[in-house]
Design an enzyme around this catalytic site. Structure first.
Site, PDB file in Angstrom:
ATOM      1  N   GLY A 196     -10.384  -2.943  -0.726  1.00 19.95           N
ATOM      2  CA  GLY A 196      -9.568  -2.820  -1.103  1.00 19.95           C
ATOM      3  C   GLY A 196      -9.655  -1.139  -1.426  1.00 19.95           C
ATOM      4  O   GLY A 196     -10.413  -0.690  -1.696  1.00 19.95           O
ATOM      5  N   THR A 200      -6.838  -0.839  -7.021  1.00 20.08           N
ATOM      6  CA  THR A 200      -6.257  -2.558  -7.105  1.00 20.08           C
ATOM      7  C   THR A 200      -6.733  -3.214  -7.602  1.00 20.08           C
ATOM      8  O   THR A 200      -5.950  -3.999  -6.847  1.00 20.08           O
ATOM      9  CB  THR A 200      -6.557  -2.572  -5.462  1.00 20.08           C
ATOM     10  OG1 THR A 200      -7.472  -2.721  -5.148  1.00 20.08           O
ATOM     11  CG2 THR A 200      -5.125  -1.708  -4.070  1.00 20.08           C
ATOM     12  N   GLY A 201      -7.317  -3.652  -8.287  1.00 20.23           N
ATOM     13  CA  GLY A 201      -7.899  -4.721  -9.801  1.00 20.23           C
ATOM     14  C   GLY A 201      -9.229  -5.089  -9.087  1.00 20.23           C
ATOM     15  O   GLY A 201      -9.023  -6.150  -9.713  1.00 20.23           O
ATOM     16  N   LYS A 202      -9.784  -4.704  -7.855  1.00 17.04           N
ATOM     17  CA  LYS A 202     -10.790  -4.989  -7.902  1.00 17.04           C
ATOM     18  C   LYS A 202     -11.961  -5.409  -9.291  1.00 17.04           C
ATOM     19  O   LYS A 202     -12.820  -6.390  -9.423  1.00 17.04           O
ATOM     20  CB  LYS A 202     -11.957  -4.672  -6.731  1.00 17.04           C
ATOM     21  CG  LYS A 202     -11.116  -4.744  -5.603  1.00 17.04           C
ATOM     22  CD  LYS A 202     -11.689  -3.611  -4.222  1.00 17.04           C
ATOM     23  CE  LYS A 202     -12.067  -2.459  -4.473  1.00 17.04           C
ATOM     24  NZ  LYS A 202     -10.736  -1.956  -4.684  1.00 17.04           N
ATOM     25  N   GLU A 418       8.555  25.496  -1.462  1.00 12.25           N
ATOM     26  CA  GLU A 418       8.744  23.572  -1.513  1.00 12.25           C
ATOM     27  C   GLU A 418       9.908  23.736  -0.776  1.00 12.25           C
ATOM     28  O   GLU A 418      10.300  23.162  -0.285  1.00 12.25           O
ATOM     29  CB  GLU A 418       9.018  23.652  -2.873  1.00 12.25           C
ATOM     30  CG  GLU A 418       7.640  23.811  -3.647  1.00 12.25           C
ATOM     31  CD  GLU A 418       6.457  23.218  -3.393  1.00 12.25           C
ATOM     32  OE1 GLU A 418       6.643  22.147  -2.316  1.00 12.25           O
ATOM     33  OE2 GLU A 418       4.931  23.292  -2.787  1.00 12.25           O
ATOM     34  N   HIS A 421       9.433  22.623   2.418  1.00  7.77           N
ATOM     35  CA  HIS A 421       9.009  21.401   2.739  1.00  7.77           C
ATOM     36  C   HIS A 421      10.151  20.932   3.259  1.00  7.77           C
ATOM     37  O   HIS A 421      10.763  19.717   4.131  1.00  7.77           O
ATOM     38  CB  HIS A 421       7.954  21.222   2.007  1.00  7.77           C
ATOM     39  CG  HIS A 421       6.523  21.476   2.012  1.00  7.77           C
ATOM     40  ND1 HIS A 421       5.808  21.050   3.117  1.00  7.77           N
ATOM     41  CD2 HIS A 421       5.885  22.067   0.966  1.00  7.77           C
ATOM     42  CE1 HIS A 421       4.843  22.338   3.178  1.00  7.77           C
ATOM     43  NE2 HIS A 421       4.920  22.304   1.491  1.00  7.77           N
TER      44      HIS A 421
HETATM   45  P1  ADP Z   1     -11.061  -1.423  -8.556  1.00 10.69           P
HETATM   46  O1  ADP Z   1     -11.842  -1.606  -9.444  1.00 10.69           O
HETATM   47  O2  ADP Z   1     -10.331  -1.667  -7.329  1.00 10.69           O
HETATM   48  O3  ADP Z   1     -10.944   0.600  -7.911  1.00 10.69           O
HETATM   49  P2  ADP Z   1      -9.890  -1.531 -11.126  1.00 10.69           P
HETATM   50  O4  ADP Z   1      -9.994  -3.039 -11.635  1.00 10.69           O
HETATM   51  O5  ADP Z   1     -10.657  -0.921 -11.823  1.00 10.69           O
HETATM   52  O6  ADP Z   1      -9.630  -1.346  -9.858  1.00 10.69           O
HETATM   53  O7  ADP Z   1      -8.285  -0.999 -11.732  1.00 10.69           O
HETATM   54  C1  ADP Z   1      -8.473  -0.710 -12.925  1.00 10.69           C
HETATM   55  C2  ADP Z   1      -7.077  -0.389 -14.344  1.00 10.69           C
HETATM   56  O8  ADP Z   1      -5.605  -1.206 -13.172  1.00 10.69           O
HETATM   57  C3  ADP Z   1      -7.319  -2.216 -14.469  1.00 10.69           C
HETATM   58  O9  ADP Z   1      -8.303  -2.301 -15.359  1.00 10.69           O
HETATM   59  C4  ADP Z   1      -5.767  -2.817 -14.897  1.00 10.69           C
HETATM   60  O10 ADP Z   1      -5.627  -1.753 -16.214  1.00 10.69           O
HETATM   61  C5  ADP Z   1      -5.360  -2.025 -13.341  1.00 10.69           C
HETATM   62  N1  ADP Z   1      -4.858  -2.864 -12.517  1.00 10.69           N
HETATM   63  C6  ADP Z   1      -5.255  -2.729 -10.920  1.00 10.69           C
HETATM   64  N2  ADP Z   1      -5.029  -3.913 -10.393  1.00 10.69           N
HETATM   65  C7  ADP Z   1      -3.848  -4.989 -11.322  1.00 10.69           C
HETATM   66  C8  ADP Z   1      -3.195  -5.746 -11.477  1.00 10.69           C
HETATM   67  N3  ADP Z   1      -3.752  -6.303 -10.182  1.00 10.69           N
HETATM   68  N4  ADP Z   1      -3.307  -6.014 -12.264  1.00 10.69           N
HETATM   69  C9  ADP Z   1      -2.980  -5.984 -13.584  1.00 10.69           C
HETATM   70  N5  ADP Z   1      -3.869  -4.881 -13.844  1.00 10.69           N
HETATM   71  C10 ADP Z   1      -4.075  -4.084 -12.566  1.00 10.69           C
HETATM   72 ZN    ZN Z   2       2.902  22.936   0.404  1.00  9.14          ZN
END
Ligand code: ADP
Ligand code: ZN
Length: 593
Positions: A196, A200-202, A418, A421
Site C-alpha cells: 500500500g 498507511t501504517g504497514k 497561481e 491555476h
Molecule cells: P508505512 O510503513 O506504511 O509507510 P508507517 O507504519 O511507518 O507507514 O506509518 C507511520 C506513522 O503514521 C505511524 O507510526 C503512525 O503514527 C501513523 N499511522 C499510519 N497509519 C496509521 C493507522 N492506520 N493508524 C494509526 N496511525 C497510523
Molecule cells: Zn504552477
C-alpha cells in the site's frame, strides 16, 4: 558489544594508516638555502665557510645564525680541489642507503594495503563457503532488534484499516499458541506481504503483530541489503534469518522489500548481480523455513507490481494484505487515536476534520495532529479547529518560509501564475474546488494553489484528467499573457503535464486515434521498447502533443475571457498573500454584477 570493538579496531587501523601516509608526505626539514657551485667555492675561498659536510655530492653547512645552506658539487674528482686548497674542513659522510627492511616495506606497502582491504571485504561478503564473515560487522544484517517488551504497539493503535488487521489476527494467534495450529494440521503462512501507499501504517501493523503476540520484532529495510560490494546482501540475509531463528518466536520485518525484490531482469539489460544474489538468498532462506520455526516474515512495499513473481509463490510471501489509504471513517478513527495523546478543545468535530482531509495517509494525519500540538505548545492552551486547519495546510504544503527574500517582481510573477491555476480550476466544471491560493513560499514552492476534492475519488474520468491538464498549464499561460515571458517556476507543472498526458494516452487508452491499447514504457530508461514500433512511437507522441495543445488552448481561452477577474484576484493575492475559496467567490460575484 563485541561488534563495537571490532569496528573500533578497524577505525584504529584506518586512522593509523592515515597518519603514516600523511607523515610520508610531511617530514620536510627546515628551509635550506641553495647556493651555486661557484658561489660556494667563493664562500669557502674567502673563509666564510670554514667547514662543511659532504654526502652524495651535496655539501651542507650552517652559518653562524644556524641557517642551513646547501650546494651541489660537480661529480668529478677535481671539484673538491679548491676547498682543499682553501683549507676547509670537509666531513665526508658515506652514501647511506635506507635500511633494506624499510625499502621493502615502502615498495610493498601499497600492495599490502590493497590486499588487506580486499581480504577484509571478501571475508565480510563471504559468498557462503567457509561461513567466515563473523569477524567483522560488514556482513551482519543491520536488523534492529526490538525486544518483545519494547514493542508497545497494539492493534488498537492501528486505526482505519480493519480489514487488513483482521487478516493478521490469525498470525498473532499462531505466534501465541502454535500447537493449536499444528495439531489441526493447518499451515500458517511464513511470509506476509503488506502493500500500500507510504504512510498507511504497514510498519505499525507489523509492530502491532509483534506487540500483540508478545514476541521479538526485528526490522530492516530492503535497501540495507543492497550494498556496493557483491555478496554482502546475501550474507546479510543469511545472518538475519539465523538471528531470527535464534530469537524465535519473532517477527522479521523487511521494509521496502522492492529494493531487493524487484523483478529479476530478463537478461537484456545486464542485470544487477548483487541484487539478484541477495534476492536468491532470500528465496532460499524462506524455502528453508519450517512451520515450527515460529518466525514470521512480514515485508512491506508500495510497489507490488514490480516484485519478482518468485517472491509471491506459495511458501514465501503467499499471504498478501493490502493496506489502503483510509476512507472518511478510517481517517476519523486515526485522528482520534492520535488526538488521545494531546490536549484538545472539547468541541472539535472530528468527522468534519476527517472530511476535509481526503487522500491523507495515516502518517500524514498523525503528522497533522503533531503539528497542531506543536503550535499549541508554543502558545499554551488546547488544540482548536483552527489549529488543526493550519496544521493541515502545513502538512499538505510544507512549512511556510516567510523569511525567504523575494523581489517584488518575483512576487508579482508568482501571484499571476497561481491565479492562473486557480482561475482555470474555478471555471472548469467538475474540477476539484479551489481551497486556498498562496504566494507565501512553502517548502520548495514560491506559491501554491490548493484544491480539495469534495469526496474521495478512486478513479478518474477523462474530463477530470483533461481539466487537470488545463489547470496545470494555467500558471504558465498566465505568465505568458501578462509578461509575455516564461519562467522556470512552471518547471514542475510542465513535468506533471507531460506525465499525465503520457499516461492518458499510453496507459489509460484515452486517445481517439490510438484507442484502448496499453503501451508500456521500456523497462530501463533510455532503452527502446522492442514491442513498440517506430511508427507507433511517433503517433503516440503526436497524440500526447495534441492533448496538451488542446488543454493549453482551453486554459488560455478561460484566462483571456476573464482578464478582469484575473487582475482582481492577483491584486487581492498580492495584498493578502493568501486567499481562500470564499475570497475568490466574492471577487467573482462582484464582477458578475
Ligand atoms: P508505512 O510503513 O506504511 O509507510 P508507517 O507504519 O511507518 O507507514 O506509518 C507511520 C506513522 O503514521 C505511524 O507510526 C503512525 O503514527 C501513523 N499511522 C499510519 N497509519 C496509521 C493507522 N492506520 N493508524 C494509526 N496511525 C497510523
Ligand atoms: Zn504552477
Amino acid at each position: 558489544m563485541n561488534l563495537f570493538y571490532k569496528n573500533l579496531t578497524i577505525w584504529l587501523i584506518i586512522g593509523l594508516t592515515a597518519i603514516l601516509v600523511l607523515n610520508l608526505f610531511k617530514g620536510q626539514p627546515e628551509t635550506v638555502n641553495v647556493l651555486t657551485y661557484s658561489d660556494f667555492v667563493d664562500k669557502v675561498e674567502t673563509g666564510v665557510v670554514p667547514s662543511f659536510t659532504l654526502q652524495n655530492n651535496i655539501a651542507t653547512w650552517r652559518n653562524s645564525n644556524g641557517e642551513r645552506f646547501r650546494a651541489v658539487i660537480p661529480e668529478n674528482p677535481d671539484s673538491l680541489q679548491p676547498f682543499i686548497e682553501a683549507g676547509a674542513k670537509i666531513e665526508i659522510i658515506p652514501t647511506q642507503e635506507p635500511h633494506w627492511f624499510f625499502r621493502i616495506f615502502l615498495s610493498w606497502f601499497p600492495i599490502l594495503l590493497l590486499v588487506g582491504i580486499w581480504y577484509f571485504f571478501m571475508r565480510k561478503g563471504g559468498s557462503g563457503q567457509g561461513g567466515g564473515g563473523k569477524a567483522m560487522a560488514f556482513g551482519k544484517s543491520k536488523a534492529q532488534l526490538i525486544d518483545a517488551q519494547k514493542s508497545h504497539v497494539r492493534f488498537k493503535d492501528v486505526a482505519g484499516i480493519d480489514e487488513a488487521k483482521e487478516e493478521l489476527v490469525e498470525i498473532v494467534d499462531f505466534l501465541k499458541d502454535p500447537t493449536k495450529f499444528t495439531e489441526a494440521g493447518a499451515r500458517i503462512p511464513t511470509g506476509v506481504l503488506l502493500y500500500g501507499e507510504p504512510g498507511t501504517g504497514k510498519t505499525l501493523l507489523a509492530k502491532a503483530i509483534a506487540g500483540e503476540a508478545g514476541v521479538a520484532f526485528f526490522s530492516i529495510s530492503g535497501s540495507n541489503f543492497v550494498e556496493m560490494y557483491v555478496g554482502i546482501g546475501a550474507s546479510r540475509v543469511r545472518d538475519l534469518f539465523a538471528e531470527g531463528k535464534k530469537k524465535a518466536p519473532c517477527i522479521i520485518f523487511i521494509d521496502e522489500i522492492d529494493a531487493v525484490g524487484r523483478h529479476r531482469s530478463s537478461g537484456a539489460a545486464g542485470g544487477n548481480d548483487e541484487r539478484e544474489q541477495t534476492l536468491n538468498q532470500l528465496l532460499v532462506e524462506m524455502d528453508g523455513f519450517e512451520v515450527n520455526d515460529q518466525v514470521i516474515i512480514v515485508a512491506a512495499t508500495n510497489r507490488l507490481d514490480i516484485l519478482d513473481p518468485a517472491l509471491l509463490r506459495p511458501g514465501r510471501f503467499d499471504r498478501q494484505v493490502m493496506v489502503p489509504l483510509p476512507d472518511v471513517r478510517g481517517r476519523e478513527h486515526i485522528l482520534k487515536v492520535h488526538a488521545e495523546k494531546i490536549k484538545t478543545e472539547p468541541d472539535i468535530n472530528w468527522q468534519q476534520v476527517a472530511k476535509s482531509t481526503p487522500g491523507f495517509s495515516g502518517a500524514e494525519l498523525a503528522n497533522m495532529i503533531n503539528e497542531a500540538a506543536l503550535m499549541v505548545a508554543r502558545r499554551g492552551g488546547r488544540v482548536s479547529m483552527e489549529d488543526l486547519d493550519a496544521a493541515k495546510d502545513k502538512v499538505m504544503m510544507g512549512a511556510e518560509r516567510r523569511s525567504m527574500i523575494i523581489t517584488l517582481e518575483e512576487k508579482k510573477i508568482t501571484a499571476y501564475h497561481e491565479v492562473g491555476h486557480a482561475l482555470v480550476a474555478w471555471m472548469l466544471p467538475g474540477a476539484d474546488p479551489v481551497h486556498k491560493v498562496t504566494i507565501v513560499p512553502r517548502g520548495k514552492a514560491l506559491g501554491l494553489t490548493m484544491q480539495m476534492p469534495e469526496t474521495e475519488k478512486h478513479s478518474h474520468s477523462y474530463t477530470y484528467l483533461f481539466n487537470n491538464l488545463c489547470i496545470l498549464l494555467g500558471g504558465r499561460i498566465a505568465e505568458e499573457i501578462i509578461f509575455d515571458e516564461i519562467t522556470t517556476g512552471s518547471g514542475n507543472d510542465i513535468e506533471r503535464v507531460s506525465d499525465l498526458a503520457r499516461k492518458m494516452v499510453c496507459e489509460w487508452g484515452m486517445s481517439k486515434n490510438i484507442g484502448p491499447i496499453v503501451f508500456k514504457t521500456a523497462e530501463q530508461p533510455g532503452m527502446a521498447n522492442p514491442l513498440v514500433s517506430e511508427d507507433a512511437i511517433q503517433s503516440i507522441n503526436a497524440e500526447i502533443r495534441d492533448l496538451v495543445e488542446t488543454a493549453h488552448d482551453t486554459a488560455r481561452k478561460i484566462l483571456t475571457d476573464n482578464m478582469d477577474i484575473m487582475e482582481a484576484m492577483t491584486q487581492e493575492l498580492l495584498e493578502k498573500e493568501t486567499i481562500s475559496g470564499r475570497d475568490i467567490q466574492a471577487i467573482i460575484d462582484a464582477h458578475k454584477k
